[in-house]
Design a protein around this motif. Structure first.
Motif, short mmCIF file in Angstrom:
data_model
loop_
_atom_site.label_atom_id
_atom_site.label_comp_id
_atom_site.label_asym_id
_atom_site.label_seq_id
_atom_site.Cartn_x
_atom_site.Cartn_y
_atom_site.Cartn_z
N MET A 188 33.70 46.49 49.96
CA MET A 188 32.36 46.20 48.66
C MET A 188 31.40 46.51 49.77
O MET A 188 31.27 45.35 50.49
N ASP A 189 30.59 46.82 49.08
CA ASP A 189 29.10 46.85 49.90
C ASP A 189 28.37 46.20 48.67
O ASP A 189 27.91 46.72 47.76
N ALA A 190 27.02 45.52 49.07
CA ALA A 190 25.73 44.82 48.35
C ALA A 190 25.07 45.54 47.74
O ALA A 190 24.87 44.92 46.63
N GLU A 191 25.25 46.86 48.52
CA GLU A 191 23.98 47.56 48.29
C GLU A 191 24.44 48.16 46.76
O GLU A 191 23.59 48.65 45.41
N GLU A 192 26.42 48.49 46.49
CA GLU A 192 26.19 48.93 45.18
C GLU A 192 26.32 47.99 44.21
O GLU A 192 25.68 48.45 42.74
N THR A 193 26.51 46.20 44.53
CA THR A 193 25.94 45.04 43.47
C THR A 193 24.81 44.99 43.04
O THR A 193 23.97 43.96 42.09
N LYS A 194 23.69 44.71 43.60
CA LYS A 194 22.50 44.09 43.54
C LYS A 194 21.47 44.54 42.67
O LYS A 194 20.89 43.61 41.83
N ASP A 195 21.35 46.28 41.99
CA ASP A 195 20.93 46.53 40.75
C ASP A 195 21.81 45.18 39.33
O ASP A 195 21.49 46.01 38.01
N ILE A 196 23.62 45.62 39.30
CA ILE A 196 23.97 44.70 38.80
C ILE A 196 23.68 43.33 37.69
O ILE A 196 23.64 42.50 38.65
N ASP A 197 22.80 42.51 36.97
CA ASP A 197 22.89 41.67 36.06
C ASP A 197 24.10 40.83 35.77
O ASP A 197 25.25 41.62 35.28
N VAL A 198 24.15 40.04 35.66
CA VAL A 198 25.61 38.93 35.23
C VAL A 198 25.13 38.07 34.40
O VAL A 198 24.39 37.15 35.07
N ASN A 199 26.16 37.87 33.78
CA ASN A 199 25.92 36.55 32.95
C ASN A 199 25.83 35.38 33.52
O ASN A 199 26.42 35.29 34.32
N LYS A 218 29.66 38.45 42.91
CA LYS A 218 28.43 37.83 42.18
C LYS A 218 28.81 37.50 41.51
O LYS A 218 29.85 37.45 40.40
N THR A 219 27.79 36.31 41.36
CA THR A 219 28.82 34.88 40.06
C THR A 219 27.21 34.77 39.79
O THR A 219 26.20 35.20 40.18
N GLY A 220 27.36 34.59 38.08
CA GLY A 220 26.50 33.81 37.17
C GLY A 220 25.96 33.00 37.46
O GLY A 220 26.55 31.89 38.60
N ALA A 221 24.68 32.31 37.75
CA ALA A 221 23.65 31.32 38.21
C ALA A 221 24.76 30.01 37.38
O ALA A 221 24.40 28.96 38.09
N SER A 222 25.18 29.37 36.56
CA SER A 222 26.11 28.68 35.91
C SER A 222 27.74 28.47 36.32
O SER A 222 28.22 27.64 35.72
N PHE A 245 33.53 48.05 39.12
CA PHE A 245 33.14 46.49 38.80
C PHE A 245 33.10 46.09 37.54
O PHE A 245 32.37 46.66 36.90
N THR A 246 33.39 45.33 37.19
CA THR A 246 33.14 44.39 35.70
C THR A 246 33.05 43.26 35.56
O THR A 246 33.28 42.16 37.01
N SER A 247 32.24 42.38 34.08
CA SER A 247 31.91 41.26 34.76
C SER A 247 33.13 40.43 33.56
O SER A 247 33.42 41.23 32.66
N ILE A 248 33.22 39.49 34.23
CA ILE A 248 34.42 38.54 32.70
C ILE A 248 34.35 37.30 33.07
O ILE A 248 33.22 36.60 34.10
N PRO A 249 34.26 36.56 31.74
CA PRO A 249 34.50 34.81 31.75
C PRO A 249 34.38 34.32 32.62
O PRO A 249 35.94 34.22 32.57
N GLU A 250 33.90 33.09 33.38
CA GLU A 250 35.15 32.46 34.00
C GLU A 250 35.42 31.73 33.89
O GLU A 250 36.57 31.83 34.42
N GLU A 251 36.15 31.35 32.55
CA GLU A 251 37.19 30.79 32.40
C GLU A 251 38.46 31.32 31.68
O GLU A 251 39.31 30.40 31.76
N TYR A 252 38.00 33.03 32.27
CA TYR A 252 39.22 32.69 32.52
C TYR A 252 40.17 33.83 33.45
O TYR A 252 40.86 34.39 33.77
N LEU A 253 39.54 33.52 34.57
CA LEU A 253 39.99 33.48 35.72
C LEU A 253 40.26 32.46 36.81
O LEU A 253 40.00 31.44 36.77
N ILE A 254 41.35 33.00 37.67
CA ILE A 254 41.98 31.73 38.58
C ILE A 254 42.09 31.89 39.88
O ILE A 254 41.68 33.62 40.49
#
Length: 327
Positions: free
Chosen positions: A1-12, A56-60, A87-96
């Motif tokens: 996983m390359d950080a360059e691939e995710t730097k332009d992806i915004d996360v809630n 990557k994680t969201g601010a909260s 790469f997909t964004s998933i709400p924190e409460e659905y992950l373990i």
């Protein structure tokens, strides 16, 4: 996983950007469940569970950090297709958190079936050591895990099988083979012989009941009638059904009343309908992965495919196997 691939992806702020390693896919065929899917997703392979690395994680987000290995279930209203899933964004409460010793494929494979099994056996059937359990056509991926969990908790498991191929699958579950019923018309006699005439403490069907008694003479072993199931229940028995449009006739209702038996509807998505259940829901998911890691849960019916073969292997849908895509 390359950080360059995710730097332009915004996360809630409340979401996690996941680098997906494996995902399990399914076609949601039940009309009730299709109502929850995003528009245009009906009859398409959709992703139900994923495993991967937090990119990557969201601010909260408080529970995860970059590099954590995680797994989770996607609710029906957040179901995704395989297009652009790396790469997909998933709400924190659905992950373990995923146990480090557990493979990506098993993590993605067993969550939905495990959650269904826990909901039916523990929270609805209240299985205890010494109870008897009948799984109707329990050779699919969910039935296999239900049988393993019930036996782990000390229950005696009886399973119906349509043919010898399904019976062979059931014999592979463990050395302590569940009983296999080989003919639909003999269900009541089979159950009474196995239970000494007392009946079954819990019956779980797979949502394919015969609509009426006349259909029961078609030699369709996977479709017991409502009367078959009710007549096999013990006093105080529990019937957990996957059939959302179940209707009970007055004579059958009287039998249920006299036995003090109960009916529960099995709908695993119920966990996310109330935030009050959030902690319990995550605890169940964690326990499923822990049991998979220790070998209590062993999903034998798993097909692992590269993502490039999904379209060319559409004949696999619908399938009794858990189909896992390795990215």
């Amino acid at each position: 996983m390359d950080a360059e691939e995710t730097k332009d992806i915004d996360v809630n702020p409340l979401e996690v950007l996941l680098y997906v390693k494996c995902c399990s896919i399914d076609i949601v065929s039940k009309p009730l469940e299709q109502k929850f899917l995003p528009e245009g997703y009906s009859n398409l392979p959709v992703i139900r569970s994923v495993s991967g690395v937090v990119a990557k994680t969201g601010a909260s987000v408080k529970r995860f950090k970059q590099g954590d290995e995680v797994a989770g279930l996607l609710p029906l209203d957040l179901a995704k297709t395989l297009h652009g899933i790396r790469f997909t964004s998933i709400p924190e409460e659905y992950l373990i958190h995923k146990p480090s010793r557990l493979g990506w494929e098993i993590s993605a494979c067993c969550l939905l079936d495990g959650l269904t099994a826990y909901t039916a056996l523990h929270y609805q059937a209240h299985i205890r050591p010494g109870d008897t359990l009948l799984l109707c056509n329990g050779s699919d991926s969910t039935g296999v895990i239900m049988a393993q969990l019930a036996k782990h908790w000390g229950a005696k498991v009886l399973v119906t099988a349509v043919n010898e191929e399904e019976a062979q699958i059931l014999r592979m579950i463990s050395s302590d083979t569940p009983q296999v019923f080989g003919g639909h018309q003999l269900l009541h006699n089979f159950v009474m012989d196995e239970t000494g005439g007392l009946g079954i403490d819990c019956i779980i069907d797979n949502g394919t009941l015969c609509k009426n008694v006349a259909d029961s003479y078609d030699d369709d072993f996977s479709k017991p009638t409502k009367h078959d199931i009710i007549s096999c229940l013990a006093v105080g028995g529990r019937w957990v059904t996957n059939q959302s449009d179940l209707q009970i006739d007055p004579p059958d209702s009287e039998v249920l009343h006299m036995k003090g038996a109960s009916i529960c509807h099995l709908f695993p998505e119920m966990w996310i309908l109330s935030t009050f259940q959030q902690g319990r829901y995550l605890h169940v998911l964690e326990d499923i992965l822990d049991k998979a890691c220790s070998g209590v849960i062993r999903p034998h019916l798993m097909t692992v495919l590269p993502s490039s073969e999904v379209q060319s292997r559409s004949d696999l849908f619908p399938s009794k196997s858990s189909i896992v895509i390795k990215l």
